[in-house]
Design an enzyme around this catalytic site. Structure first.
Site, PDB file in Angstrom:
ATOM      1  N   HIS A  65      38.555  11.205  12.741  1.00 14.23           N
ATOM      2  CA  HIS A  65      37.261  11.129  13.418  1.00 14.23           C
ATOM      3  C   HIS A  65      37.422  10.726  14.880  1.00 14.23           C
ATOM      4  O   HIS A  65      38.408  10.098  15.266  1.00 14.23           O
ATOM      5  CB  HIS A  65      36.340  10.125  12.722  1.00 14.23           C
ATOM      6  CG  HIS A  65      36.833   8.711  12.745  1.00 14.23           C
ATOM      7  ND1 HIS A  65      37.894   8.269  11.980  1.00 14.23           N
ATOM      8  CD2 HIS A  65      36.412   7.615  13.443  1.00 14.23           C
ATOM      9  CE1 HIS A  65      38.105   6.993  12.196  1.00 14.23           C
ATOM     10  NE2 HIS A  65      37.224   6.562  13.105  1.00 14.23           N
ATOM     11  N   ASP A 107      35.268   8.296  17.492  1.00 14.17           N
ATOM     12  CA  ASP A 107      34.301   7.216  17.321  1.00 14.17           C
ATOM     13  C   ASP A 107      32.947   7.571  17.928  1.00 14.17           C
ATOM     14  O   ASP A 107      32.864   8.238  18.965  1.00 14.17           O
ATOM     15  CB  ASP A 107      34.809   5.939  18.007  1.00 14.17           C
ATOM     16  CG  ASP A 107      35.931   5.271  17.238  1.00 14.17           C
ATOM     17  OD1 ASP A 107      35.962   5.398  15.996  1.00 14.17           O
ATOM     18  OD2 ASP A 107      36.772   4.617  17.883  1.00 14.17           O
ATOM     19  N   HIS A 133      41.379  10.012  15.500  1.00 12.54           N
ATOM     20  CA  HIS A 133      42.337   9.066  14.941  1.00 12.54           C
ATOM     21  C   HIS A 133      42.072   8.838  13.456  1.00 12.54           C
ATOM     22  O   HIS A 133      41.017   9.175  12.924  1.00 12.54           O
ATOM     23  CB  HIS A 133      42.325   7.746  15.716  1.00 12.54           C
ATOM     24  CG  HIS A 133      40.991   7.058  15.735  1.00 12.54           C
ATOM     25  ND1 HIS A 133      39.952   7.449  16.541  1.00 12.54           N
ATOM     26  CD2 HIS A 133      40.536   5.977  15.035  1.00 12.54           C
ATOM     27  CE1 HIS A 133      38.910   6.662  16.351  1.00 12.54           C
ATOM     28  NE2 HIS A 133      39.233   5.762  15.439  1.00 12.54           N
ATOM     29  N   ARG A 148      38.912  -4.180  18.221  1.00  5.88           N
ATOM     30  CA  ARG A 148      38.689  -2.962  19.003  1.00  5.88           C
ATOM     31  C   ARG A 148      37.550  -3.175  19.990  1.00  5.88           C
ATOM     32  O   ARG A 148      36.483  -3.667  19.611  1.00  5.88           O
ATOM     33  CB  ARG A 148      38.333  -1.784  18.091  1.00  5.88           C
ATOM     34  CG  ARG A 148      38.337  -0.434  18.826  1.00  5.88           C
ATOM     35  CD  ARG A 148      37.718   0.652  17.987  1.00  5.88           C
ATOM     36  NE  ARG A 148      36.261   0.541  17.939  1.00  5.88           N
ATOM     37  CZ  ARG A 148      35.484   1.144  17.046  1.00  5.88           C
ATOM     38  NH1 ARG A 148      36.021   1.881  16.098  1.00  5.88           N
ATOM     39  NH2 ARG A 148      34.170   0.983  17.077  1.00  5.88           N
TER      40      ARG A 148
END
Length: 320
Positions: A142, A144, A292, A307
């Site tokens: 996907h 983000d 990723h 993150r």
């Protein structure tokens, strides 16, 4: 481009679906950058490629402290060229992590993690803590936040605690994937839009009252299937299996066919780089140009990541 010289032994597997890139065999060698882009050395740090098109390890700089504008300019050029950069032995804290990320733009505040990832303490830092009580579920390819009008430009992921083995993250180069599609497939998708939404991903793990409250704030959005990166002119595939609901302007059957084909193609190992995490490792990636996948093979060991994402702009497609 894909090779036209296919060994006879493979033809029976290929010819039933000649336009399906999953069935292409032979060399899959894409350009790392757009045709005609100038290749220049990096002078302010060392850069070690991890694959021919995606992923490079950067050494010789510290991400904490005051990075000069010249270093930041070289890092931006490296990010555009290699899509994901890896930094080892970066013993930085959350404040320094935030300071580095803020050099690239406004920091994103994710609206759903406080419901789906317990233990969040800061709106601009997503703590991804997984252990024996909560195995990782990010093991789908996907980009983000494509459910947003302004999907993330980039993300900075810091290893806080890693298992002794397992828990790797993989990235795939969606520009290389686009370049190596058959010409007839590119012609079909070049000007198509797709709908993206969070309701079938984050929405499934949230209380019903929270979904009802957030639904009016984050309605489905439409982005081009093929996105153009403004700094480089690079064309990239911009659909993913987590957030893309359907391709618009075609029948449901054709949408399903195209999405299945594109998802399989993006997953080819020739477009991928894989990072084995170590303590104090940081990954910095361009969310526009790669997808990723977090390998969920470490249960019941513990894996904790912080993150921070940078707000992006509205995706732009190919001009008519």
């Amino acid at each position: 481009m894909t090779s036209s010289a296919t060994p006879d032994i493979f033809r029976t597997f290929i010819e039933p679906r000649p336009t399906d890139p999953l069935y292409a065999v032979g060399p899959l060698m894409a350009r790392r950058t757009t045709e005609g882009a100038e290749a220049r050395p990096y002078e302010l740090f060392s850069l070690t490629p991890q694959t021919p098109t995606i992923g490079a390890e950067v050494s010789g700089i510290r991400l904490s402290g005051d990075l000069s504008d010249d270093v930041l300019a070289e890092l931006r050029r490296a990010l555009l060229e290699w899509k994901v950069l890896f930094f080892r032995d970066q013993d930085i804290d959350r404040a320094e992590h935030r300071e580095f990320a803020s050099r690239w733009g406004k920091l994103e505040q994710h609206p759903f993690f406080k419901y789906t990832q317990p233990g969040q303490s800061d709106a601009d830092v997503a703590t991804l803590a997984k252990d024996g009580m909560a195995a990782g579920v990010e093991n789908m390819w996907h980009n983000d936040v494509t459910w947003h009008e302004f999907p993330s430009f980039a993300a900075v992921l810091r290893a806080v605690e890693v298992p002794s083995v397992g828990g790797d993250t993989l990235w795939t180069d969606t520009g290389a994937a686009y370049d190596l599609l058959p010409e007839d497939v590119r012609a079909r998708i070049d000007h198509l839009p797709a709908e993206h939404d969070w309701i079938n991903s984050f929405g499934r793990g949230m209380p019903a009252e929270s979904v009802e409250m957030l639904r009016p704030l984050f309605a489905p959005v439409v982005h081009p299937v093929v996105r153009v990166i403004p700094e480089t002119g690079r064309r990239v595939l911009f659909v993913n299996a987590v957030f893309t609901q359907r391709i618009l302007g075609v029948s449901e059957d054709e949408s399903n066919e195209l999405l299945r084909m594109l998802y399989r193609h993006v997953q080819r190992p020739e477009f991928q780089v894989r990072l084995r995490w170590q303590p104090n490792t940081i990954a910095f990636w361009d969310n526009r140009t790669c997808q990723h996948y977090a390998s969920s093979d470490y249960y019941p060991a513990r894996r904790v990541m912080d993150r921070i994402s940078i707000v992006g702009d509205t995706p732009v497609g190919i001009s008519a």
